[in-house]
Write a protein that holds these residues in place. Structure first.
Motif, PDB file in Angstrom:
ATOM      1  N   UNK A 133       0.820  -1.219   0.000  1.00 33.93           N
ATOM      2  CA  UNK A 133       0.000   0.000   0.000  1.00 33.93           C
ATOM      3  C   UNK A 133       0.851   1.266   0.000  1.00 33.93           C
ATOM      4  N   UNK A 134       0.334   2.294  -0.653  1.00 34.44           N
ATOM      5  CA  UNK A 134       0.999   3.594  -0.608  1.00 34.44           C
ATOM      6  C   UNK A 134       0.928   4.101   0.833  1.00 34.44           C
ATOM      7  N   UNK A 135       2.033   4.584   1.405  1.00 32.70           N
ATOM      8  CA  UNK A 135       1.991   5.081   2.788  1.00 32.70           C
ATOM      9  C   UNK A 135       0.917   6.153   2.963  1.00 32.70           C
ATOM     10  N   UNK A 136       0.116   6.013   4.015  1.00 35.18           N
ATOM     11  CA  UNK A 136      -0.967   6.959   4.252  1.00 35.18           C
ATOM     12  C   UNK A 136      -0.482   8.380   4.403  1.00 35.18           C
ATOM     13  N   UNK A 137       0.676   8.565   5.012  1.00 36.99           N
ATOM     14  CA  UNK A 137       1.205   9.919   5.197  1.00 36.99           C
ATOM     15  C   UNK A 137       1.467  10.604   3.860  1.00 36.99           C
ATOM     16  N   UNK A 138       1.872   9.827   2.844  1.00 33.53           N
ATOM     17  CA  UNK A 138       2.115  10.404   1.527  1.00 33.53           C
ATOM     18  C   UNK A 138       0.804  10.841   0.865  1.00 33.53           C
ATOM     19  N   UNK A 139      -0.245  10.070   1.064  1.00 27.91           N
ATOM     20  CA  UNK A 139      -1.541  10.431   0.495  1.00 27.91           C
ATOM     21  C   UNK A 139      -2.089  11.684   1.167  1.00 27.91           C
ATOM     22  N   UNK A 140      -1.879  11.803   2.488  1.00 28.61           N
ATOM     23  CA  UNK A 140      -2.304  13.010   3.192  1.00 28.61           C
ATOM     24  C   UNK A 140      -1.528  14.230   2.709  1.00 28.61           C
ATOM     25  N   UNK A 141      -0.241  14.049   2.448  1.00 30.05           N
ATOM     26  CA  UNK A 141       0.595  15.159   2.010  1.00 30.05           C
ATOM     27  C   UNK A 141       0.327  15.541   0.559  1.00 30.05           C
ATOM     28  N   UNK A 142      -0.067  14.561  -0.260  1.00 29.80           N
ATOM     29  CA  UNK A 142      -0.305  14.808  -1.692  1.00 29.80           C
ATOM     30  C   UNK A 142      -1.649  14.199  -2.075  1.00 29.80           C
ATOM     31  N   UNK A 143      -2.718  14.984  -2.044  1.00 29.17           N
ATOM     32  CA  UNK A 143      -4.062  14.469  -2.353  1.00 29.17           C
ATOM     33  C   UNK A 143      -4.191  13.895  -3.758  1.00 29.17           C
ATOM     34  N   UNK A 144      -3.228  14.164  -4.645  1.00 25.79           N
ATOM     35  CA  UNK A 144      -3.293  13.609  -5.999  1.00 25.79           C
ATOM     36  C   UNK A 144      -3.016  12.112  -6.014  1.00 25.79           C
ATOM     37  N   UNK A 145      -2.436  11.584  -4.928  1.00 24.77           N
ATOM     38  CA  UNK A 145      -2.165  10.152  -4.845  1.00 24.77           C
ATOM     39  C   UNK A 145      -3.431   9.395  -4.476  1.00 24.77           C
ATOM     40  N   UNK A 146      -3.612   8.242  -5.075  1.00 25.90           N
ATOM     41  CA  UNK A 146      -4.746   7.374  -4.795  1.00 25.90           C
ATOM     42  C   UNK A 146      -4.202   6.046  -4.270  1.00 25.90           C
ATOM     43  N   UNK A 147      -4.846   5.514  -3.233  1.00 24.67           N
ATOM     44  CA  UNK A 147      -4.382   4.272  -2.633  1.00 24.67           C
ATOM     45  C   UNK A 147      -4.483   3.104  -3.618  1.00 24.67           C
TER      46      UNK A 147
END
Length: 437
Positions: A417-431
């Protein structure tokens, strides 16, 4: 006297502040910023820093721990919750080690991007064109290797080809597909090939190192003729890369294509995984038995020893032992697999390559005959040859053998899984698919 004392105090204060600022300047082998690459010396130091990123970040104990356990042949001594998540293929996006894996690779990529962006602009007469080409080629290679591993670990990941200096530089960049990341890896390797010399250096990139990584990549891309061609470019009439009898792992030998160097300041994290009372990992009994079976492991039994009920791994005997990224044995086994799977199979050639590794390890030639038998024999040979190196998990995933060997049929779990902290920091990322947390 009071005026003199006051002036002296001010002078000392300014001197101390200047000294502090000088000491606070980060060394080139740790950080790259707008001022670090400006002459021949700083360019070379920046490249060394990128290699240090590979050794101490990308191939740290964290990477080896999670990949080795995922492969099913190694177990954790600690049995912590994270270890249970790994072996049960139940990873969560909030597990800290995933963020470490992600950040480590992107940290090294940023170091490589600094080299790629800034080395061509250096006008120092001491930076000759040939040296400039070499450093630039090494930057492309290091970036290629880092993105290759990111794609294997996380599947679809964002691609950054220019230096980033702050978190906001990454915001808004969406993930590229795994296929697009592999295409970027191939492009970087092709650029590196054009720039690097045909010298033999075990701990830095050369044309031969490019051929080796590209051969591995081509297996993932199912470009089997290209994989064979790349291996031929290294092994054909080249005594600098050959198997050594009896089996032994030692830095700087013809068995090594790319190794990572360590010293007493920058130690090899794998040492703590396998050695001492506080070791983190041990080979499972099933793997120990394979390695110590004279018909299977042969000389590779040195990779696992038993004291009482404890099993120790022998891949990193000291904390300054080299780490192996690509070994000559892998070249033979890559070519063996490619020869079976290419459009016009060469089964005899595949057996020759497989047997070269077996004979070097003190075994007899393989009795495999059909394509499927040879492929299974290659898989089994890779299992013992790279018993304590992070290959098994990736091998089973890329060949589609994870369901049969690991009882893991959920393809979503083949990437992390993509690290949750990265998704929070960059909303363009999707899990990634299959991960809701």
């Amino acid at each position: 006297m009071k005026k003199l004392l006051l002036l002296f105090t001010i002078f000392i204060s300014i001197a101390l502040q200047s000294c502090k600022k000088y000491l606070d300047v980060p060394p080139y082998n740790q950080v790259s910023d707008g001022n670090t690459i400006f002459d021949a010396a700083s360019a070379q130091t920046a490249v060394r820093g990128a290699y240090r990123g590979l050794a101490s970040l990308n191939y740290s104990a964290t990477f080896q721990n999670i990949v080795l356990q995922s492969g099913g042949d190694v177990r954790s001594i600690n049995n912590a919750q994270t270890d249970l998540n790994v072996i049960n293929y139940d990873l969560r996006s909030d597990i800290p080690l995933l963020l470490t894996l992600w950040s480590n690779n992107y940290n090294t990529i940023n170091r490589a991007n600094q080299v790629i962006a800034k080395v061509p602009l250096v006008t120092d007469i001491n930076l000759t064109q040939s040296l400039k080409d070499q450093l630039l080629g090494e930057g492309y290679f290091i970036r290629a290797l880092s993105y290759f591993d990111l794609a294997r670990l996380f599947g679809n990941v964002p691609i950054f080809l220019t230096p980033t200096n702050k978190v906001s530089d990454k915001v808004g960049t969406a993930k590229s597909t795994q296929a697009q990341v592999y295409a970027q890896v191939l492009d970087d390797l092709n650029k590196a090939e054009a720039l690097l010399p045909t010298t033999v250096v075990r701990n830095r990139a050369t044309k031969y190192t490019v051929y080796a990584l590209r051969a591995r990549l081509n297996l993932y891309l199912q470009k089997y003729q290209e994989a064979e061609n790349d291996v031929n470019s290294i092994l054909a009439n080249n005594s600098s890369y050959k198997l050594i009898t009896p089996f032994a792992l030692a830095a700087g030998t013809t068995e090594s294509v790319l190794e990572l160097s360590y010293n007493t300041t920058d130690v090899n994290g794998a040492f703590s995984l396998w050695n001492g009372n506080n070791r983190a990992l041990e080979p499972k009994a099933s793997l120990y038995n394979l390695l110590n079976d004279p018909l299977v492991g042969g000389g590779r039994k040195i990779l696992a020893t038993k004291t009482g009920t404890a099993i120790y791994g022998g891949i990193s005997p000291t904390n300054i032992s080299a780490g192996y990224v690509i070994r000559t044995a892998e070249l033979y086994l890559i070519r063996a697999e490619a020869r079976v799977k290419k459009v016009s199979p060469d089964l005899n050639g595949a057996l020759d390559d497989l047997d070269a590794v077996r004979l070097r390890s003190g075994l007899v030639k393989s009795t495999a005959a059909t394509s499927n038998e040879i492929l299974l024999a290659i898989e089994n040979e890779r299992q013992v040859e790279f018993a304590l190196e992070p290959h098994r998990w990736f091998d089973l995933v890329r060949t589609g053998r994870a369901p049969a060997v690991l009882n893991l049929s959920d393809a979503n779990k083949y990437i992390f899984p993509i690290p949750g902290a990265e998704i929070l920091a960059n909303p363009a990322l999707v899990q990634n698919n299959g991960y809701n947390h």
